[in-house]
Structure formats: structure tokens, C-alpha cells
Design an enzyme around this catalytic site. Sequence first.
Site, PDB file in Angstrom:
ATOM      1  N   CYS A  63      42.350  14.864  47.876  1.00 52.75           N
ATOM      2  CA  CYS A  63      42.779  13.510  47.531  1.00 52.75           C
ATOM      3  C   CYS A  63      43.895  13.018  48.437  1.00 52.75           C
ATOM      4  O   CYS A  63      43.835  11.922  48.990  1.00 52.75           O
ATOM      5  CB  CYS A  63      43.234  13.452  46.079  1.00 52.75           C
ATOM      6  SG  CYS A  63      43.833  11.827  45.583  1.00 52.75           S
TER       7      CYS A  63
ATOM      8  N   CYS B  51      41.237  10.234  48.629  1.00 51.55           N
ATOM      9  CA  CYS B  51      41.651   8.971  48.005  1.00 51.55           C
ATOM     10  C   CYS B  51      42.739   8.235  48.769  1.00 51.55           C
ATOM     11  O   CYS B  51      42.632   7.030  49.020  1.00 51.55           O
ATOM     12  CB  CYS B  51      42.168   9.232  46.589  1.00 51.55           C
ATOM     13  SG  CYS B  51      41.362  10.561  45.689  1.00 51.55           S
TER      14      CYS B  51
ATOM     15  N   LYS C 136      41.834   7.164  52.474  1.00 51.11           N
ATOM     16  CA  LYS C 136      40.745   6.189  52.326  1.00 51.11           C
ATOM     17  C   LYS C 136      41.277   4.837  51.889  1.00 51.11           C
ATOM     18  O   LYS C 136      40.929   3.799  52.448  1.00 51.11           O
ATOM     19  CB  LYS C 136      39.741   6.743  51.319  1.00 51.11           C
ATOM     20  CG  LYS C 136      38.543   5.857  50.957  1.00 51.11           C
ATOM     21  CD  LYS C 136      38.803   4.931  49.801  1.00 51.11           C
ATOM     22  CE  LYS C 136      39.199   5.601  48.518  1.00 51.11           C
ATOM     23  NZ  LYS C 136      38.129   6.298  47.817  1.00 51.11           N
ATOM     24  N   LYS C 137      42.171   4.837  50.895  1.00 51.68           N
ATOM     25  CA  LYS C 137      42.712   3.576  50.394  1.00 51.68           C
ATOM     26  C   LYS C 137      43.550   2.881  51.469  1.00 51.68           C
ATOM     27  O   LYS C 137      43.551   1.650  51.579  1.00 51.68           O
ATOM     28  CB  LYS C 137      43.566   3.846  49.144  1.00 51.68           C
ATOM     29  CG  LYS C 137      44.054   2.583  48.417  1.00 51.68           C
ATOM     30  CD  LYS C 137      42.930   1.859  47.709  1.00 51.68           C
ATOM     31  CE  LYS C 137      43.414   0.620  46.960  1.00 51.68           C
ATOM     32  NZ  LYS C 137      44.258   0.928  45.795  1.00 51.68           N
TER      33      LYS C 137
ATOM     34  N   TYR D 198      29.947   6.605  46.290  1.00 48.79           N
ATOM     35  CA  TYR D 198      31.295   6.085  46.552  1.00 48.79           C
ATOM     36  C   TYR D 198      31.614   6.062  48.042  1.00 48.79           C
ATOM     37  O   TYR D 198      31.989   5.037  48.615  1.00 48.79           O
ATOM     38  CB  TYR D 198      32.358   7.019  45.948  1.00 48.79           C
ATOM     39  CG  TYR D 198      32.580   7.003  44.481  1.00 48.79           C
ATOM     40  CD1 TYR D 198      33.692   6.359  43.948  1.00 48.79           C
ATOM     41  CD2 TYR D 198      31.756   7.692  43.604  1.00 48.79           C
ATOM     42  CE1 TYR D 198      33.964   6.387  42.594  1.00 48.79           C
ATOM     43  CE2 TYR D 198      32.009   7.731  42.250  1.00 48.79           C
ATOM     44  CZ  TYR D 198      33.117   7.074  41.748  1.00 48.79           C
ATOM     45  OH  TYR D 198      33.373   7.112  40.408  1.00 48.79           O
TER      46      TYR D 198
ATOM     47  N   GLU E  25      32.193   2.828  50.479  1.00 49.70           N
ATOM     48  CA  GLU E  25      33.569   2.566  50.891  1.00 49.70           C
ATOM     49  C   GLU E  25      33.722   2.573  52.405  1.00 49.70           C
ATOM     50  O   GLU E  25      34.373   1.687  52.984  1.00 49.70           O
ATOM     51  CB  GLU E  25      34.508   3.582  50.237  1.00 49.70           C
ATOM     52  CG  GLU E  25      34.641   3.351  48.733  1.00 49.70           C
ATOM     53  CD  GLU E  25      35.343   4.457  47.990  1.00 49.70           C
ATOM     54  OE1 GLU E  25      35.717   4.241  46.825  1.00 49.70           O
ATOM     55  OE2 GLU E  25      35.520   5.556  48.569  1.00 49.70           O
TER      56      GLU E  25
ATOM     57  N   ARG F 141      24.118   5.046  42.405  1.00 51.78           N
ATOM     58  CA  ARG F 141      23.337   5.572  41.281  1.00 51.78           C
ATOM     59  C   ARG F 141      24.293   6.102  40.201  1.00 51.78           C
ATOM     60  O   ARG F 141      25.291   6.751  40.500  1.00 51.78           O
ATOM     61  CB  ARG F 141      22.424   6.706  41.766  1.00 51.78           C
ATOM     62  CG  ARG F 141      21.586   7.348  40.676  1.00 51.78           C
ATOM     63  CD  ARG F 141      20.562   8.279  41.303  1.00 51.78           C
ATOM     64  NE  ARG F 141      21.195   9.325  42.100  1.00 51.78           N
ATOM     65  CZ  ARG F 141      21.561  10.513  41.623  1.00 51.78           C
ATOM     66  NH1 ARG F 141      21.382  10.794  40.344  1.00 51.78           N
ATOM     67  NH2 ARG F 141      22.100  11.424  42.417  1.00 51.78           N
TER      68      ARG F 141
ATOM     69  N   HIS G 190      46.795 -17.162  32.331  1.00 51.29           N
ATOM     70  CA  HIS G 190      46.127 -18.228  33.078  1.00 51.29           C
ATOM     71  C   HIS G 190      47.028 -18.764  34.197  1.00 51.29           C
ATOM     72  O   HIS G 190      48.218 -18.920  34.011  1.00 51.29           O
ATOM     73  CB  HIS G 190      45.782 -19.381  32.128  1.00 51.29           C
ATOM     74  CG  HIS G 190      45.009 -20.483  32.777  1.00 51.29           C
ATOM     75  ND1 HIS G 190      43.671 -20.356  33.079  1.00 51.29           N
ATOM     76  CD2 HIS G 190      45.395 -21.715  33.209  1.00 51.29           C
ATOM     77  CE1 HIS G 190      43.265 -21.482  33.649  1.00 51.29           C
ATOM     78  NE2 HIS G 190      44.300 -22.310  33.747  1.00 51.29           N
TER      79      HIS G 190
ATOM     80  N   GLU H  98      41.668 -12.970  32.545  1.00 50.51           N
ATOM     81  CA  GLU H  98      41.526 -13.676  31.269  1.00 50.51           C
ATOM     82  C   GLU H  98      40.059 -13.811  30.839  1.00 50.51           C
ATOM     83  O   GLU H  98      39.772 -14.022  29.661  1.00 50.51           O
ATOM     84  CB  GLU H  98      42.180 -15.058  31.331  1.00 50.51           C
ATOM     85  CG  GLU H  98      41.505 -16.051  32.254  1.00 50.51           C
ATOM     86  CD  GLU H  98      42.227 -17.406  32.274  1.00 50.51           C
ATOM     87  OE1 GLU H  98      42.546 -17.918  31.191  1.00 50.51           O
ATOM     88  OE2 GLU H  98      42.471 -17.923  33.375  1.00 50.51           O
TER      89      GLU H  98
END
Length: 485
Positions: free
Chosen positions: A63, A68, A71-72, A203, A207, A230, A462, A467
Site C-alpha cells: 500500500c 494505494c 497510485k493516488k 481496480y 485506475e 466485475r 446545498h 445532498e
Amino acid sequence: MARKMLRDGETEAYDYDLFVIGAGSGGVRASRTSAGFGAKVAICELPFHPISSETIGGVGGTCVIRGCVPKKILVYGSAFRGEFEDARNFGWELSEDINFNWKKLLNNKTQEIQRLNGIYKRLLTNAGVTMIEGEGKLAGPHEVEVTQPDGSVQKYTAKHILIATGSRAQRVKIPGEELAITSDEALSLEELPKRAVILGGGYIAVEFASIWRGMGATVDLFYRKELPLRGFDDEMRAVVAKNLEGRGIILHPQSTLTELSKTDEGIKVVTDHGDVLVADVVLFATGRAPNTKRLNLAVAGVETDKTGAIKVDEYSCTNIPSIWAVGDVTNRMNLTPVALMEGTCFSKTVFGGEPTKPDYKDIPCAVFSIPPLSVVGLSEQQALEQATSDILVFTSSFTPMKNTISGRQEKTVMKLVVDSATDRVIGASMCGPDAPEIMQGIGVAMKCGATKKQFDSTVGIHPSAAEEFVTMRSVTRRLTVGSKI
């Protein structure tokens, strides 16, 4: 406490109360929390490197180092392309020639994972955990053998052994497979590809398609099913596919690759339909397998399933009472926060005097495509399969306010799945900007057993996309028990 036990005799034959093999998310969490209960803990991990192999890895695991987090970072970097396009209708007069420096992003990404690697080491040290660098494997029910970087071998004994070695990316067995890369290498490419071919529909495939397309590459995405992702809600899968195409990614459903070969122009790619493409890079994003091959599990009699995953009970214990396993190596629910949960539950069970089973119900997750998809609970299909009463489905599809000005033809889609008998919300999903940030809050509500009536009685913020989750009043469709979608 365990440390006292070690001194007083019950476990004095052992070097440690707990020895952990693998310092990824689950292993680090289990080590720290076990030490917090007073256990004497050691953990071993391979030397650090951004690209893993059988002999290199690093504290922090997949990760932090090659999953993670990096990648992010790349997702953030690639998203700016769309932001620049959208900015023009908001009055920003940008030059058509906006340069992108891949090497700068790559360097900054590497610096960040090195920083996090150091933080994880300090967390372990501060918790009183002994860190040992090297490859760990079983030498018996209470013994671990560690091969250190210089080749020397050291053996350690422990009352309990926890295996947390994660999983590793897999390659497809076709001619020329050695020319392809996995997600490990994709996060550390020296040169940004101009032409990319990706095989896979999960994923990682989706990505990286978004990442490379966002950075200007031509991307062809091949997958076996009619839709990518899937296992996710079918309606949301279709939304993601439409968004990928809208961003310029070329989709090849119900297709696969049969051969790769090297040419002067690049990598020649042949498909099962006889089509031929040429690419600068071919990414295999076709799943991961439990990282168990070199653990010497047989010496202790630890059982695995046909995928190589370690079999465990509800408390993460293997068939050998002194040996436990958490995270991807068990192939239960392969998500970083789940490994953290399993590691915490393990330490409570073994050292905290509080037997605790991991709870896999209503775990939120996200696919960081552009825009992202996030879900929690049951998909429409899963809800119908498990239903004992009718299922109510509420949906909303709308153009986000930002897109009404930018002109981007991309809708946000939301869904709530409700059990008609109890009025409980049993599934929620969203594809659109900020979906993961919004879904985390929905996950809390569902964990508390929120009903549709409670959603409806909540005042919205809002103007916001969020919302919509509290203003979906009309039933889109009612699914009767036993019906098919």
C-alpha cells in the site's frame, strides 16, 4: 502481561511472544497493537525498494510503497489535465501548450514513499517492536528463519507467529509475457508512455487507464467481460465504462491478448480477435496472488487453498494454533483498511484478552478512476440474491454543477438499495467527483443501521452533490424476491 510471562517462565523458552513475517499494513498494525498489550514483538521485512521481488520489499508494504499511496499521487497528477480543460469556461485563459514533467512527479512520488517508509519504521521503534531486515520463513510451529541481506541466517523462536506477507502481481502466461510490466513497474517507469495497452478489468487496470490517459497517452484497455470491474454493481460498471470512453480511453470488451513481441516501433500486441497494435508499454493488471511460495509453510503443516492463500478461521488462526495470518495473504477481503482491522482483531484476541472477529459487513471501498467510483454494502444484484423481501432501488443521475459551466459531458450517478421489510439502507454507490469522500460518511450511517426514512429526514448541504443521497424520494424500481435483473 505477555512480557511478564516471558520472564516468569510460561514462555521463557521463546525469544518473543510474537514474531511477525511481513511489515505491510496488517503486520505493522498487529505488531504495534500487540506491543501495546505488553507483548515482546519482533517483525521482519525485506530491504526497501519501490519495485518488489522475492528479495526486496520494504517496511510499509504494498500500500505505502507500490500500491494505494503512490497510485493516488499519480491519480492526482493525471487529474489536472481535465481540470485545465474545464478551467477555460470558468474564465481561465490557458496556453494550449501546457507541459508535463513526468520525471518531476516520479521523483516527488518516490520521495514521499521514502518518507512514509521512515515513518513506519519509527512507529515500530516507538512501540518497542524489534525490527529485523531480511526474508522470513517458517522453520517450525514456533520458529522463524530469517535470511539477512548479507546472506547470513538467523533463527528466532516465538510463542505466536503472524504471517502478513500480502500478495504479488501476476503475469499472464502468453508468448512474450516478459515484455509486459505489472503495477509495481508502472508506478516507477523512467519514461511516460505515449501508447499504452492494459490487460485487465479490475481496480488496477481502470485506475492506470485513467492515469496514463490523463497524462496524455493513448490507452487501449482489454478485458474479458462485457463491462469492467466485475463484482461491482452492474449499473455503476456501465457508468464507469462510459466515463472511461468519454475521457478518450479505447475499450476492448470481451477481448484478451495472445502474444507480445518486440519490434523497432515498440511492443507488438496481438489480440484473440486477430487485431494488432503497437505500444510503448503493456501492463498486465490481471490480479494478485497470495505471497506464500517462499514461506516454507509445509515445514509447520500450515494449510493453504488452491490459490496459495493461507486458510484461517474467524479469528485469523491457521490450522496450527501458534500460527496466524492477516491481510492479502489470506485472500479474504483484500483492502488495506481490512488488513488493519484484521491486525487489530488479532492482537486483541491473542494478547488483549478480548477475542475479536473481523467484521466484513458494510466495508466501503473506492476505485480511483477519473471520476472515481465508491460503494458500500450490497450491489443491486447481491441484494436481490440475498433478499427475503422486496428490494427498493433509488437512483439519481445528474450533471454536476461544475460541469454545467465547463461543458464536460459527464454525469454523476448515485444509488441506494433498500430492504422494503425493514427500510434499512443495505447498499449505496456513487460514481462522480468526490465519491470516496462522500461514501465514507454513508458507510458510518449504514454501520449504524440507518433507514431510508432517516436518510430522507436528514437536511442536505446545498449546493453539493452529496445532498442527492438525502433527497432521493421516488423509487426507481422495485425488485421482487426471486426475480432476475
